[in-house]
Design an enzyme around this catalytic site. Structure first.
Site, PDB file in Angstrom:
ATOM      1  N   CYS A  87      10.275  11.891  20.874  1.00  0.00           N
ATOM      2  CA  CYS A  87      11.069  12.168  19.457  1.00  0.00           C
ATOM      3  C   CYS A  87      10.905  13.366  19.027  1.00  0.00           C
ATOM      4  O   CYS A  87       9.712  13.925  19.858  1.00  0.00           O
ATOM      5  CB  CYS A  87      10.557  11.659  18.735  1.00  0.00           C
ATOM      6  N   LYS A  91      13.859  14.733  27.602  1.00  0.00           N
ATOM      7  CA  LYS A  91      13.211  15.585  28.521  1.00  0.00           C
ATOM      8  C   LYS A  91      11.911  15.985  28.989  1.00  0.00           C
ATOM      9  O   LYS A  91      11.639  16.519  29.865  1.00  0.00           O
ATOM     10  CB  LYS A  91      13.682  16.376  27.544  1.00  0.00           C
TER      11      LYS A  91
HETATM   12  C1  BG6 Z   1      10.899  13.180  32.582  1.00  0.00           C
HETATM   13  C2  BG6 Z   1      12.350  14.105  32.675  1.00  0.00           C
HETATM   14  O1  BG6 Z   1      10.743  12.901  31.009  1.00  0.00           O
HETATM   15  O2  BG6 Z   1       9.429  14.282  32.872  1.00  0.00           O
HETATM   16  C3  BG6 Z   1      11.679  14.664  34.092  1.00  0.00           C
HETATM   17  O3  BG6 Z   1      13.432  13.409  32.068  1.00  0.00           O
HETATM   18  C4  BG6 Z   1      10.909  15.609  34.078  1.00  0.00           C
HETATM   19  O4  BG6 Z   1      13.405  15.421  34.475  1.00  0.00           O
HETATM   20  C5  BG6 Z   1       9.286  15.078  33.868  1.00  0.00           C
HETATM   21  O5  BG6 Z   1      10.779  15.957  35.539  1.00  0.00           O
HETATM   22  C6  BG6 Z   1       8.854  15.804  33.531  1.00  0.00           C
HETATM   23  O6  BG6 Z   1       8.289  16.769  32.427  1.00  0.00           O
HETATM   24  P1  BG6 Z   1       7.971  18.570  32.889  1.00  0.00           P
HETATM   25  O7  BG6 Z   1       8.308  18.476  31.385  1.00  0.00           O
HETATM   26  O8  BG6 Z   1       6.367  18.016  32.608  1.00  0.00           O
HETATM   27  O9  BG6 Z   1       7.787  18.588  34.324  1.00  0.00           O
END
Ligand code: BG6
Length: 586
Positions: free
Chosen positions: A2, A581
């Protein structure tokens, strides 16, 4: 995850709160809400849906008051309903809370509050226990600092929350989840992400774990959980993290794909960090790479690159699986953690497991002030600027570029890196996307698709399948080319589409045999290659370059296929349903 916000100012804060929530929407977009203190009462407006839609409906930005909190939700506990939207108020509406993370012991706290304090809960969230606990302790001590110290003693789990007291205090509490203070001329803002800061704020303080901050009368003080005053450092935000916009692009995903000719040139360009990381890799007996989602696919690519060019054995470890399969991590191991956000809970858990086993922790991150950077011996920044589109694109190519640089360091320049050539190849592919747009139009109604690649192109196939799933909702599977005949070939018929990643390198000939096996079952083949072939139903051309670099360029048309397919299917690629994200909860 969030997004949480708190704002104290000398003018009405609701418009700025809503603007900042809009900027942080990529962190979670199930529901949104604000609570604003005016005199000694707190008004609250919240609803299900994205910021603009809920604000058009409820006029959240019209609330008046100089102190307030805000939230966008990625549901973990309780359905996506107006009641479960944040902020959550205590039973007397005197304290409001917005929260990111998980209160693991919320059920027992809830039971105690219901039985012994007659609290009637309005939601099924874990969060609602926090304002009710705060109220009970505040009524005992009438001291906000003591109230926070008593409350955090009760809470279990990784969390950050911001609380608004109708007595005029704004409090931020950090326990593992990110929390940042932004300092402006007349504003003090608490946020879970620097991207949410108003344009005019560039001075920031990153709270440390087990700290809380009290803002009252436009002044702030930071304490640790034992009540001692904490020292802090004010940092200046890099320009490209201030006021991130789409520019002339329709979507952040499109902008970030088209930024790659530039971002690839500056990936990991802190040579000192790169040297240190290459040294640790060189001198470690055992090398494990871990990550989630796209970052995990980078860990798999590393295995191929380290083995092929540096003769170094590297094991990839899916972060969320680390606790079930990391017994083999022994001393003189290095755990190389990869995370764009540096906040993914699964990756941070894998790191804490590695630390317990005395492994050296190095990392690759896109935010040098992230939790992962703080947990690392050395970390290298992607330097590709903020990535807002939920599906990772430019961060993936920058992560890959850094791997090439580390491997080139380990093999004393055996790869002869030249990122100008890669950047020019990107410009060539991006200069004419008409063929790819045509392809997306002709396959827009598919329900399934397979993506195959051999060797280092196999993790690229996995990444492509992930992109297609993330932003087009088409079921996609990434498969090693040689594995097709051991099962998935059973699914091949005239309605099946297969993307074959097939640049002219040592996997080419074997792939063509697989293409012919697929064609003999009447399925359709989309060839991604610098060489045309009569068996392809669709050919997406990529420039011819040195064989070692095809993984870096073949991913661009594959990202574009996902992007244009999402548009053809009427999907907003920036905010795909059910995703966020980075996920800061396990
Ligand atoms: C997910 C995203 O929540 O987390 C992906 O939607 C991402 O795009 C994955 O690859 C891992 O995130 P991070 O920030 O650890 O590279």
């Amino acid at each position: 995850m969030c997004s949480i916000l708190g704002l104290d100012s000398d003018h009405d804060v609701a418009p700025d709160l809503v603007k900042s929530l809009k900027k942080m929407e990529y962190r979670g977009y199930d529901s949104v809400g604000v609570a604003i203190k005016n005199d000694s009462s707190i008004s609250i407006k919240k609803g299900v849906g994205k910021v603009n839609a809920v604000n058009n409906d409820l006029q959240m930005d019209k609330l008046s008051g100089h102190m307030g909190i805000g939230h966008t939700r990625w549901a973990t506990h309780g359905k996506v309903t107006p009641e479960n939207a944040h902020p959550h108020m205590c039973s007397t509406n005197s304290i409001g809370v917005v929260h990111n993370g998980i209160i693991e012991n919320y059920l027992e706290l809830r039971e105690d509050l219901e039985k012994n304090h007659g609290v009637i809960f309005k939601s099924t969230t874990d969060t609602e226990v926090i304002p009710n606990l705060l109220k009970i302790y505040f009524e005992k001590s009438h001291d906000v600092k003591k109230t926070i110290m008593d409350t955090v003693q009760k809470l279990k789990g990784h969390y950050a929350f911001v609380a608004l007291f109708n007595t005029g205090e704004l409090v931020g509490v950090k326990n593992h989840e990110p929390l940042i203070l932004g300092i402006g001329d007349t504003d003090l803002i608490l946020t879970s992400d620097v991207v949410g800061l108003p344009e005019n704020i560039s001075s920031v303080v990153y709270l440390e774990n087990n700290q809380f901050i009290i803002i009252e009368n436009h002044k702030h003080k930071i304490f640790d959980f034992t009540g001692h005053v904490a020292q802090f450092t004010i940092k200046t935000l890099p320009k490209n993290y201030q006021n991130v916009t789409k520019g002339s692009y329709k979507y952040f995903t499109e902008k970030e794909i088209f930024e790659q000719p530039d971002s690839i040139l500056v990936a990991g360009c802190n040579d000192e960090h790169l040297e240190k990381i290459a040294d640790v890799v060189k001198n470690s007996d055992y090398l494990y790479l871990t990550g989630s989602g796209t970052s995990y696919n980078i860990a798999v690519i590393a295995k191929y690159l380290f083995s092929r060019y540096a003769g170094k054995k590297a094991e990839h470890l899916m972060a969320s699986e680390a606790k079930y399969s990391s017994q083999y991590i022994v001393p003189n191991s290095t755990l190389f953690a990869i995370s764009q956000s540096g906040e993914s809970a699964d990756v941070l858990e894998a790191v804490s497991i590695g630390k317990k086993k005395n492994a050296k922790i190095i990392s690759m991150i896109n935010s040098e002030n992230s939790s992962l950077a703080r947990e690392s011996l050395y970390s290298i920044g992607l330097n590709c600027g903020p990535e807002i589109g939920v599906a990772a694109t430019k961060s993936f190519t920058s992560q890959m570029a850094i791997l090439y640089k580390i491997v080139d360091n380990l093999c004393d320049g055996c790869i002869t890196l030249n990122f100008k050539i890669i950047s020019d190849a990107y410009k060539k592919i991006l200069s004419d996307t008409s063929t790819i747009q045509e392809l997306a139009k002709s396959i827009k109604n598919i329900e399934n698709i397979f993506v195959i690649g051999r060797g280092i192109h196999y993790p690229i196939a996995k990444e492509t399948a992930l992109k297609i799933k993330e932003i087009t909702y088409v079921h996609a599977e990434g498969i090693a080319g040689g594995e097709l005949k051991h099962g998935p070939l059973a699914l091949m018929d005239e309605s099946t589409y297969v993307i074959v990643i097939n640049p002219d390198d040592d996997s080419y000939v074997d792939n063509i045999s697989t293409v012919n096996e697929i064609k003999s079952r009447n399925a359709k083949v989309i060839g991604i290659s610098n060489k045309e072939h009569p068996s392809y139903d669709y050919w997406i051309q990529i420039p011819t370059i040195a064989k070692a670099f095809y993984p870096l360029i073949e991913i661009i048309p594959l990202q574009l296929i996902s992007y244009y397919l999402s548009l053809e299917r009427g999907i907003d690629p920036d905010y795909p349903k059910n995703l966020a994200k980075s996920v800061t909860v396990k």
